[in-house]
Design a protein around this motif. Structure first.
Motif, PDB file in Angstrom:
ATOM      1  N   LEU A  34       0.767  -1.430  -0.280  1.00  0.00           N
ATOM      2  CA  LEU A  34      -0.139  -0.217   0.058  1.00  0.00           C
ATOM      3  C   LEU A  34       0.992   1.100  -0.012  1.00  0.00           C
ATOM      4  CD1 LEU A  34      -3.264   0.795   0.070  1.00  0.00           C
ATOM      5  CD2 LEU A  34      -3.068   1.151   2.314  1.00  0.00           C
ATOM      6  N   ASP A  35       0.835   1.662  -1.083  1.00  0.00           N
ATOM      7  CA  ASP A  35       1.849   3.166  -1.005  1.00  0.00           C
ATOM      8  C   ASP A  35       1.130   4.341  -2.476  1.00  0.00           C
ATOM      9  OD1 ASP A  35       1.866   2.163  -3.506  1.00  0.00           O
ATOM     10  OD2 ASP A  35       4.711   1.463  -3.125  1.00  0.00           O
ATOM     11  N   ASP A  36       1.762   4.840  -2.490  1.00  0.00           N
ATOM     12  CA  ASP A  36       1.432   5.653  -3.465  1.00  0.00           C
ATOM     13  C   ASP A  36       0.902   5.775  -5.400  1.00  0.00           C
ATOM     14  OD1 ASP A  36       4.182   6.598  -3.489  1.00  0.00           O
ATOM     15  OD2 ASP A  36       4.137   8.555  -3.801  1.00  0.00           O
ATOM     16  N   ASP A  37       1.632   4.761  -4.961  1.00  0.00           N
ATOM     17  CA  ASP A  37       1.676   4.107  -6.376  1.00  0.00           C
ATOM     18  C   ASP A  37       0.565   2.857  -7.077  1.00  0.00           C
ATOM     19  OD1 ASP A  37       2.194   4.375  -9.683  1.00  0.00           O
ATOM     20  OD2 ASP A  37       3.750   2.988  -9.191  1.00  0.00           O
ATOM     21  N   ALA A  38      -0.141   2.970  -5.774  1.00  0.00           N
ATOM     22  CA  ALA A  38      -0.863   1.549  -5.549  1.00  0.00           C
ATOM     23  C   ALA A  38      -1.908   2.168  -6.423  1.00  0.00           C
ATOM     24  CB  ALA A  38      -1.429   0.726  -4.466  1.00  0.00           C
ATOM     25  N   ILE A  39      -3.128   0.980  -6.860  1.00  0.00           N
ATOM     26  CA  ILE A  39      -4.408   0.789  -7.133  1.00  0.00           C
ATOM     27  C   ILE A  39      -5.046   0.208  -5.979  1.00  0.00           C
ATOM     28  CG2 ILE A  39      -5.997   0.743  -8.838  1.00  0.00           C
ATOM     29  CD1 ILE A  39      -3.759   0.919 -11.005  1.00  0.00           C
ATOM     30  N   VAL A  40      -6.255   0.806  -5.467  1.00  0.00           N
ATOM     31  CA  VAL A  40      -6.371   0.069  -4.652  1.00  0.00           C
ATOM     32  C   VAL A  40      -7.812  -0.996  -5.246  1.00  0.00           C
ATOM     33  CG1 VAL A  40      -8.105   0.077  -1.853  1.00  0.00           C
ATOM     34  CG2 VAL A  40      -6.212   1.481  -2.552  1.00  0.00           C
ATOM     35  N   VAL A  41      -7.885  -2.368  -4.433  1.00  0.00           N
ATOM     36  CA  VAL A  41      -9.030  -2.113  -5.461  1.00  0.00           C
ATOM     37  C   VAL A  41     -10.089  -3.368  -4.367  1.00  0.00           C
ATOM     38  CG1 VAL A  41     -10.497  -5.075  -6.588  1.00  0.00           C
ATOM     39  CG2 VAL A  41      -8.443  -2.812  -7.504  1.00  0.00           C
ATOM     40  N   THR A  42     -10.920  -2.475  -4.047  1.00  0.00           N
ATOM     41  CA  THR A  42     -11.887  -3.052  -3.023  1.00  0.00           C
ATOM     42  C   THR A  42     -13.360  -4.194  -3.088  1.00  0.00           C
ATOM     43  OG1 THR A  42     -11.282  -1.488  -1.747  1.00  0.00           O
ATOM     44  CG2 THR A  42     -13.143  -2.476  -0.286  1.00  0.00           C
ATOM     45  N   GLU A  43     -13.366  -5.242  -2.308  1.00  0.00           N
ATOM     46  CA  GLU A  43     -14.693  -5.993  -2.510  1.00  0.00           C
ATOM     47  C   GLU A  43     -15.574  -5.543  -1.885  1.00  0.00           C
ATOM     48  OE1 GLU A  43     -12.842 -10.006  -1.322  1.00  0.00           O
ATOM     49  OE2 GLU A  43     -11.752  -9.840  -2.816  1.00  0.00           O
ATOM     50  N   VAL A  44     -16.700  -5.603  -2.195  1.00  0.00           N
ATOM     51  CA  VAL A  44     -17.664  -5.061  -1.632  1.00  0.00           C
ATOM     52  C   VAL A  44     -19.364  -5.552  -1.283  1.00  0.00           C
ATOM     53  CG1 VAL A  44     -20.001  -2.531  -2.287  1.00  0.00           C
ATOM     54  CG2 VAL A  44     -16.730  -2.538  -2.194  1.00  0.00           C
ATOM     55  N   TYR A  45     -19.768  -5.809  -0.436  1.00  0.00           N
ATOM     56  CA  TYR A  45     -20.614  -7.003   0.248  1.00  0.00           C
ATOM     57  C   TYR A  45     -21.990  -5.603   0.404  1.00  0.00           C
ATOM     58  CZ  TYR A  45     -17.087 -10.586  -0.308  1.00  0.00           C
ATOM     59  OH  TYR A  45     -15.796 -10.638  -1.069  1.00  0.00           O
ATOM     60  N   GLY A  46     -22.622  -5.695   0.328  1.00  0.00           N
ATOM     61  CA  GLY A  46     -24.704  -5.759  -0.022  1.00  0.00           C
ATOM     62  C   GLY A  46     -23.811  -3.989  -0.395  1.00  0.00           C
ATOM     63  N   GLY A  47     -23.634  -3.604  -1.116  1.00  0.00           N
ATOM     64  CA  GLY A  47     -23.496  -1.832  -1.024  1.00  0.00           C
ATOM     65  C   GLY A  47     -22.375  -0.689  -0.010  1.00  0.00           C
ATOM     66  N   GLN A  48     -22.471  -1.733   0.507  1.00  0.00           N
ATOM     67  CA  GLN A  48     -21.458  -0.415   1.184  1.00  0.00           C
ATOM     68  C   GLN A  48     -20.397  -1.055   1.810  1.00  0.00           C
ATOM     69  OE1 GLN A  48     -23.971   0.301   4.871  1.00  0.00           O
ATOM     70  NE2 GLN A  48     -24.662   1.589   4.042  1.00  0.00           N
ATOM     71  N   LEU A  49     -19.499   0.146   1.838  1.00  0.00           N
ATOM     72  CA  LEU A  49     -17.961  -0.436   2.074  1.00  0.00           C
ATOM     73  C   LEU A  49     -17.722  -0.145   3.728  1.00  0.00           C
ATOM     74  CD1 LEU A  49     -14.905  -0.788   0.618  1.00  0.00           C
ATOM     75  CD2 LEU A  49     -15.450   2.099   1.261  1.00  0.00           C
ATOM     76  N   CYS A  50     -17.282  -1.431   4.042  1.00  0.00           N
ATOM     77  CA  CYS A  50     -17.497  -1.325   6.036  1.00  0.00           C
ATOM     78  C   CYS A  50     -16.727  -2.115   6.447  1.00  0.00           C
ATOM     79  CB  CYS A  50     -18.819  -2.647   5.824  1.00  0.00           C
ATOM     80  SG  CYS A  50     -19.971  -1.887   5.747  1.00  0.00           S
ATOM     81  N   ARG A  51     -15.984  -1.742   8.065  1.00  0.00           N
ATOM     82  CA  ARG A  51     -14.872  -2.292   8.462  1.00  0.00           C
ATOM     83  C   ARG A  51     -14.673  -3.878   8.387  1.00  0.00           C
ATOM     84  NH1 ARG A  51     -16.531  -1.941  13.643  1.00  0.00           N
ATOM     85  NH2 ARG A  51     -17.851  -4.056  13.586  1.00  0.00           N
ATOM     86  N   ASN A  52     -13.921  -4.148   8.296  1.00  0.00           N
ATOM     87  CA  ASN A  52     -13.930  -5.794   8.120  1.00  0.00           C
ATOM     88  C   ASN A  52     -13.532  -5.855   6.667  1.00  0.00           C
ATOM     89  OD1 ASN A  52     -12.262  -6.304  10.484  1.00  0.00           O
ATOM     90  ND2 ASN A  52     -14.987  -6.622  11.697  1.00  0.00           N
ATOM     91  N   ASP A  53     -14.354  -5.461   5.677  1.00  0.00           N
ATOM     92  CA  ASP A  53     -13.999  -5.656   4.160  1.00  0.00           C
ATOM     93  C   ASP A  53     -12.563  -5.761   3.916  1.00  0.00           C
ATOM     94  OD1 ASP A  53     -16.523  -5.773   3.928  1.00  0.00           O
ATOM     95  OD2 ASP A  53     -16.813  -3.649   2.892  1.00  0.00           O
ATOM     96  N   GLN A  54     -11.991  -6.755   2.720  1.00  0.00           N
ATOM     97  CA  GLN A  54     -11.019  -7.122   1.904  1.00  0.00           C
ATOM     98  C   GLN A  54     -10.748  -6.345   1.026  1.00  0.00           C
ATOM     99  OE1 GLN A  54      -9.948 -10.734   1.388  1.00  0.00           O
ATOM    100  NE2 GLN A  54     -10.798 -11.324   3.970  1.00  0.00           N
ATOM    101  N   PHE A  55      -9.554  -5.434   0.595  1.00  0.00           N
ATOM    102  CA  PHE A  55      -8.947  -4.816  -0.382  1.00  0.00           C
ATOM    103  C   PHE A  55      -7.443  -5.350  -0.650  1.00  0.00           C
ATOM    104  CE2 PHE A  55      -7.201  -2.294   3.437  1.00  0.00           C
ATOM    105  CZ  PHE A  55      -6.052  -1.654   2.381  1.00  0.00           C
ATOM    106  N   TYR A  56      -6.768  -5.470  -2.026  1.00  0.00           N
ATOM    107  CA  TYR A  56      -5.643  -5.682  -2.094  1.00  0.00           C
ATOM    108  C   TYR A  56      -5.306  -4.401  -3.480  1.00  0.00           C
ATOM    109  CZ  TYR A  56      -8.029  -7.452  -6.438  1.00  0.00           C
ATOM    110  OH  TYR A  56      -8.915  -8.178  -7.681  1.00  0.00           O
ATOM    111  N   THR A  57      -3.677  -4.889  -3.801  1.00  0.00           N
ATOM    112  CA  THR A  57      -2.962  -4.301  -4.360  1.00  0.00           C
ATOM    113  C   THR A  57      -2.972  -4.173  -5.049  1.00  0.00           C
ATOM    114  OG1 THR A  57      -0.781  -3.616  -3.577  1.00  0.00           O
ATOM    115  CG2 THR A  57      -2.761  -2.119  -2.371  1.00  0.00           C
ATOM    116  N   LEU A  58      -2.599  -3.453  -6.530  1.00  0.00           N
ATOM    117  CA  LEU A  58      -2.458  -3.505  -7.485  1.00  0.00           C
ATOM    118  C   LEU A  58      -1.128  -2.678  -8.170  1.00  0.00           C
ATOM    119  CD1 LEU A  58      -5.764  -4.196 -10.185  1.00  0.00           C
ATOM    120  CD2 LEU A  58      -3.597  -6.689  -9.016  1.00  0.00           C
TER     121      LEU A  58
END
Length: 123
Positions: free
Chosen positions: A75-99
């Motif tokens: 996770l740095d300034d050159d990363a693309i953040v890909v977040t998995e969204v469940y139920g239409g909201q971004l929530c605590r414990n949702d997972q993400f990864y970087t590309l």
């Protein structure tokens, strides 16, 4: 339940000293509110990355601070953040990864979001 991916570009600082300055600058003149579990991804823009532990999301004049429960390698300034969204909201414990922006399709490690703390401008 709605399931999807939210792909956003991450912007942010490069060193620990810069990270602290970036965080202080972004939150200057603001006070924290009560932590919330979820926010609407349609209301927040791309996160600003502050080191490997903090993401800042803007929602109009409000800033949402998300301190990750664990550091997130890659996770740095050159990363693309890909977040998995469940139920239409971004929530605590949702997972993400970087590309990497360089075109690599190999995802970084999975990381978890923390609680969302609203920071509003002082009146």
């Amino acid at each position: 339940m709605i399931r999807g991916l939210l792909l956003v570009a991450a912007l942010g600082g490069a060193t620990a000293s810069d990270d602290a300055k970036d965080l202080a600058k972004a939150l200057l003149g603001r006070t924290p509110g009560k932590p919330e579990t979820c926010v609407s991804p349609s209301r927040v823009g791309a996160p600003q990355v502050i080191g490997d532990h903090t993401l800042l999301y803007r929602d109009g004049s409000r800033m949402w601070r998300n301190d990750l429960p664990d550091g997130c390698p890659g996770l740095d300034d050159d990363a693309i953040v890909v977040t998995e969204v469940y139920g239409g909201q971004l929530c605590r414990n949702d997972q993400f990864y970087t590309l990497e922006r360089t075109g690599s399709t190999i995802p970084g490690p999975r990381c978890r979001l923390g609680s969302f703390v609203p920071w509003d401008k002082r009146r």
